[in-house]
Design an enzyme around this catalytic site. Structure first.
Site, PDB file in Angstrom:
ATOM      1  N   HIS A 285       4.675 -32.186 -17.897  1.00 35.99           N
ATOM      2  CA  HIS A 285       5.074 -33.594 -17.793  1.00 35.99           C
ATOM      3  C   HIS A 285       5.338 -33.977 -16.339  1.00 35.99           C
ATOM      4  O   HIS A 285       4.864 -35.006 -15.848  1.00 35.99           O
ATOM      5  CB  HIS A 285       6.330 -33.830 -18.643  1.00 35.99           C
ATOM      6  CG  HIS A 285       6.785 -35.253 -18.676  1.00 35.99           C
ATOM      7  ND1 HIS A 285       6.649 -36.045 -19.788  1.00 35.99           N
ATOM      8  CD2 HIS A 285       7.383 -36.029 -17.733  1.00 35.99           C
ATOM      9  CE1 HIS A 285       7.128 -37.250 -19.523  1.00 35.99           C
ATOM     10  NE2 HIS A 285       7.585 -37.261 -18.280  1.00 35.99           N
ATOM     11  N   GLU A 289       2.647 -36.296 -13.848  1.00 32.88           N
ATOM     12  CA  GLU A 289       3.128 -37.529 -13.213  1.00 32.88           C
ATOM     13  C   GLU A 289       2.880 -37.501 -11.708  1.00 32.88           C
ATOM     14  O   GLU A 289       2.419 -38.489 -11.119  1.00 32.88           O
ATOM     15  CB  GLU A 289       4.618 -37.713 -13.509  1.00 32.88           C
ATOM     16  CG  GLU A 289       5.229 -38.960 -12.900  1.00 32.88           C
ATOM     17  CD  GLU A 289       4.628 -40.244 -13.432  1.00 32.88           C
ATOM     18  OE1 GLU A 289       4.620 -41.248 -12.697  1.00 32.88           O
ATOM     19  OE2 GLU A 289       4.147 -40.248 -14.603  1.00 32.88           O
ATOM     20  N   LYS A 292      -0.883 -37.729 -10.976  1.00 31.31           N
ATOM     21  CA  LYS A 292      -1.341 -39.082 -11.281  1.00 31.31           C
ATOM     22  C   LYS A 292      -1.024 -40.028 -10.119  1.00 31.31           C
ATOM     23  O   LYS A 292      -1.878 -40.808  -9.677  1.00 31.31           O
ATOM     24  CB  LYS A 292      -0.657 -39.556 -12.569  1.00 31.31           C
ATOM     25  CG  LYS A 292      -1.241 -40.781 -13.209  1.00 31.31           C
ATOM     26  CD  LYS A 292      -0.619 -41.032 -14.567  1.00 31.31           C
ATOM     27  CE  LYS A 292       0.880 -41.272 -14.444  1.00 31.31           C
ATOM     28  NZ  LYS A 292       1.463 -41.774 -15.713  1.00 31.31           N
ATOM     29  N   ASN A 293       0.200 -39.929  -9.597  1.00 31.26           N
ATOM     30  CA  ASN A 293       0.603 -40.773  -8.466  1.00 31.26           C
ATOM     31  C   ASN A 293      -0.198 -40.433  -7.205  1.00 31.26           C
ATOM     32  O   ASN A 293      -0.625 -41.332  -6.468  1.00 31.26           O
ATOM     33  CB  ASN A 293       2.101 -40.601  -8.187  1.00 31.26           C
ATOM     34  CG  ASN A 293       2.959 -41.176  -9.298  1.00 31.26           C
ATOM     35  OD1 ASN A 293       2.498 -41.972 -10.107  1.00 31.26           O
ATOM     36  ND2 ASN A 293       4.217 -40.760  -9.339  1.00 31.26           N
TER      37      ASN A 293
END
Length: 448
Positions: A285, A289, A292-293
């Site tokens: 998780h 994240e 992705k950023n």
């Protein structure tokens, strides 16, 4: 209370669950009549209790502090002496205590936020789950049907709470749209949501361990996992898995994506890959994240350039105390002034997504990805920090405890200190603020 542990799973319904225990289906013999009668009486009690500001049951259970467990304790129980009766006796008290602590804190939020329909819906879910757990306080673990009912109730409660994060986020959006942004209220909401979502992570951790250990079967994809815990989690593998998932999403939304370079530095055993006792779904998780950023920033900054995208670099290190994972990109960075805003629930710049999964925008959401990833890191005494150089790029570092015996749950406790946090009125800043015009020093010279 001492409990004799014997095998009681005769006739137990088979359960299936993902590796992270996020969902579980129960099949087999139906007890709809008993469950239906139980839910009808629960709903009647729910209706009457919601009219009372602080029901006495919640007040009673909130007097107890949650009991934090370490990853080692979770592992030892699941591996060596996993007893369903012992787990039942612990959870039937611990789960209501954790719920009651957070439910008391909800009532300290501003009335204008509590009156939002989404927040009221979340309160209803929590009250219903609390009441369902109370039904087991007077039941003993010697009856196999009680253990079956408890397992089924935990699955139902977990499913009921699946949408707590987006629903509460919707309530905050509704509040902000109607009443605007107030720094003091924002500070209280930040304090509350960090604690509320941490409580939810811990609540699901306890439920997942019980349902995965005693649900009737092991996950064929992860036969060596103890519940949701991997005793030998290969960190680089999770890094690559999270990258590939983020890359697939990035390529759906943009024309391409950067590559990744993964390196390890094991100070404890230089020739061995870095492994840790951890929950792979939590680590995934956080990494997903961050990737992705990084991908979004890199692609948007370098789009159309002949030389392509600079790679994202991942470095995994292991020392005596810390296991650290650094994700480095050249996506242009973020000004120092905005870094803390990235973790603020009230400052989200992402467009409000639909609550319908089919209409969710890729690479975007409620803007809660970073703050909740930091909560996952802090849950077992780690952290997540951003170090950015505007104009160049950002380093994001996940810190985890290297030893499972030091990885204790970090849990919010409702007490006077927490209560006072919501009561304190905003005070004048005791540091200087830059004024729009410089002062004329000649006006302040002493007369001679």
């Amino acid at each position: 209370q001492e409990v004799r542990c014997v095998e009681v799973r005769s006739g137990r319904r088979e359960g299936t669950a993902r590796a992270d225990g996020a969902s579980s289906g129960l099949n087999g013999r139906s007890r709809g009549g008993r469950a239906g009668g139980r839910s009808a009486s629960t709903m009647r009690l729910l209706g009457s209790l919601l009219k009372n500001p602080i029901p006495k049951q919640i007040e009673y259970y909130s007097r107890f502090s949650p009991s934090p467990l370490s990853i080692k304790q979770f592992l030892d129980f699941g591996r060596e002496n996993a007893c369903e009766k012992t787990s039942f006796m612990f959870l039937r008290k611990e789960l209501p205590v954790r719920l009651a602590n957070t439910m008391r804190e909800v009532n300290l939020l501003p009335d204008n936020l509590l009156s939002r329909p989404s927040v009221q819906l979340v309160q209803t879910w929590y009250m219903q789950s609390f009441l369902e757990l109370l039904e087991f306080q007077s039941k003993g673990p010697e009856d196999a049907r009680v253990l079956d009912d408890f397992l089924e109730s935990l699955v139902n409660i977990r499913n009921r709470h699946n949408d707590v994060v987006p629903t509460m986020a919707q309530g905050v959006i509704e509040y902000k749209e109607k009443y605007g942004f107030d720094p003091f209220i924002s500070s209280n909401i930040q304090y509350f949501l960090d604690r509320f979502y941490t409580n939810r992570i811990s609540f699901r951790m306890l439920i997942n361990q019980h349902t995965l250990l005693f649900g009737g079967n092991t996950n064929p994809a992860h036969p060596k996992h103890i519940g949701s815990i991997d005793p030998n989690c290969n960190v680089a593998d999770v890094v690559k898995d999270a990258f590939e998932t983020a890359k697939m999403l990035c390529e759906q939304y943009y024309t391409g994506s950067p590559d990744v370079e993964v390196n390890e530095f094991n100070a404890k055993a230089p020739t061995k890959p870095i492994q840790v006792v951890y929950i792979p779904s939590h680590l995934f998780h956080m990494l997903f994240e961050l990737f992705k950023n990084s991908m979004r920033a890199t692609v948007e900054l370098h789009e159309g350039r002949m030389e392509g995208y600079p790679p994202i670099k991942a470095l995994v290190t292991l020392g005596k105390e810390d296991l650290s994972i650094k994700i480095s990109d050249k996506g242009g960075g973020v000004p120092l002034r905005k870094i803390e805003r990235l973790f603020n629930y009230m400052y989200s710049t992402a467009p409000s997504p639909s609550l319908e999964p089919s209409r969710a925008a890729p690479l975007a959401g409620f803007g809660y990805g970073l703050p909740i990833s930091r909560l996952y890191a802090r849950y077992f005494q780690g952290d997540l920090k951003l170090y950015s150089m505007e104009g160049l790029g950002t380093d994001a570092v996940i810190y985890l405890k290297a030893l499972s015996s030091e990885s204790f749950e970090r849990l919010p406790v409702f007490n006077k200190s927490a209560w006072r946090h919501y009561q304190t009125s905003p005070e004048a800043d005791d540091w200087s603020n830059p004024s729009s015009e410089p002062r004329d020093a000649s006006k302040y010279k002493a007369n001679r």
